[in-house]
Design a protein around this motif. Structure first.
Motif, PDB file in Angstrom:
ATOM      1  N   UNK A  21     103.018  71.205  16.346  1.00 35.50           N
ATOM      2  CA  UNK A  21     104.181  72.070  16.183  1.00 35.50           C
ATOM      3  C   UNK A  21     105.070  72.046  17.422  1.00 35.50           C
ATOM      4  N   UNK A  22     104.440  72.047  18.620  1.00 35.53           N
ATOM      5  CA  UNK A  22     105.226  71.985  19.841  1.00 35.53           C
ATOM      6  C   UNK A  22     105.984  70.669  19.948  1.00 35.53           C
ATOM      7  N   UNK A  23     105.354  69.571  19.563  1.00 37.54           N
ATOM      8  CA  UNK A  23     106.026  68.273  19.604  1.00 37.54           C
ATOM      9  C   UNK A  23     107.209  68.238  18.648  1.00 37.54           C
ATOM     10  N   UNK A  24     107.052  68.795  17.457  1.00 38.00           N
ATOM     11  CA  UNK A  24     108.153  68.827  16.488  1.00 38.00           C
ATOM     12  C   UNK A  24     109.300  69.689  16.998  1.00 38.00           C
ATOM     13  N   UNK A  25     109.003  70.825  17.626  1.00 37.74           N
ATOM     14  CA  UNK A  25     110.039  71.700  18.174  1.00 37.74           C
ATOM     15  C   UNK A  25     110.780  71.014  19.311  1.00 37.74           C
ATOM     16  N   UNK A  26     110.054  70.271  20.155  1.00 30.92           N
ATOM     17  CA  UNK A  26     110.675  69.540  21.254  1.00 30.92           C
ATOM     18  C   UNK A  26     111.630  68.475  20.729  1.00 30.92           C
ATOM     19  N   UNK A  27     111.219  67.759  19.682  1.00 31.58           N
ATOM     20  CA  UNK A  27     112.083  66.756  19.087  1.00 31.58           C
ATOM     21  C   UNK A  27     113.346  67.388  18.508  1.00 31.58           C
TER      22      UNK A  27
END
Length: 263
Positions: free
Chosen positions: A70-76
């Protein structure tokens, strides 16, 4: 026979007592859930691996992996938003440059038209000075044209001196509004801009020649200098004046764009 029965009863009673002494008294739980045999190894606490090392539950590992995803998707997503904003900023800058080029081009065209349409005779009728007036008009045109040629050659110091001399030599000159406007541009475009002198020249165009075609452009230049000087309150007043008085013009559109940026 009685002795036999008595012996059996005593033997059973002795066995029960012996069992209770070895295992302790039986509770209700003991009767329902029998105790494990003493030879069995004690059970390990939940979540502890063999050897005493705590073990991470499988469910906890899955939760951590989901959170990382989820953090990776938010960063993207945030990176994508930053790229969009950067693109919009670059586009706005390019559009602003194009508008300035268009404005300067139109101002130059107006100046050329004024040169072509300059009156040839300003002398009052019947005073016998027609030839002198015509000569004065030609000198007026020639002096302004010479100053403007220096401006087009980007010799700003020489152009500034020429325009200032023109204003002294021709107090009623037909190109005075243009001379004041270009002096404002020269003061503004110096390596060390003199904003106060530039604003004085643009303000002269607005105050002394209120019906001249250069007034909307002079007002916009004034608003720009006011904003650059940190006087955003006066800049907003000037921009609103352009929008109200010159609705539909390119200066009004430029003023609205600057006003939106100052909010």
């Amino acid at each position: 026979m009685k002795r036999l029965m008595t012996g059996l009863l005593l033997g059973g009673l002795a066995g029960t007592v012996a069992a209770q002494s070895s295992t302790g008294p039986l509770t209700v739980e003991d009767r329902v859930y029998p105790r494990p045999q003493s030879s069995a190894a004690p059970a390990r606490p939940q979540g502890q691996a063999q050897g005493g090392t705590p073990a991470v539950p499988q469910e906890g590992v899955m939760v951590l992996m989901q959170q990382m995803q989820q953090y990776e998707e938010e960063l993207q997503r945030l990176q994508g938003m930053i790229e969009e904003l950067r693109h919009e900023l670059d586009s706005s800058r390019e559009a602003e440059r194009a508008r300035y080029v268009d404005l300067d081009t139109r101002i130059n065209a107006l100046a050329e038209a004024s040169l072509d349409k300059a009156p040839q005779d300003d002398a009052p009728a019947g005073d016998g000075s027609g030839n002198a007036a015509a000569s004065n008009a030609e000198n007026d045109r020639a002096a302004y044209s010479a100053a403007r040629e220096k401006l087009l050659a980007r010799d700003f110091p020489a152009a500034g001196n020429a325009f200032e001399q023109y204003l002294k030599d021709f107090p009623q000159g037909q190109f005075r509004p243009f001379a004041h406007f270009w002096l404002g541009e020269i003061y503004r475009s110096q390596p060390s801009p003199d904003r106060n002198k530039a604003m004085e020249q643009f303000q002269t165009v607005v105050d002394d020649y209120p019906d001249h075609s250069q007034v909307p452009a002079a007002l916009y230049k004034l608003a720009t200098l006011q904003a650059e000087s940190g006087d955003t309150t006066r800049a907003r007043v000037t921009l609103n004046r352009i929008i109200k008085q010159y609705e539909g013009t390119s200066e009004a559109r430029l003023a609205q764009g600057m006003l939106d940026q100052l909010k």
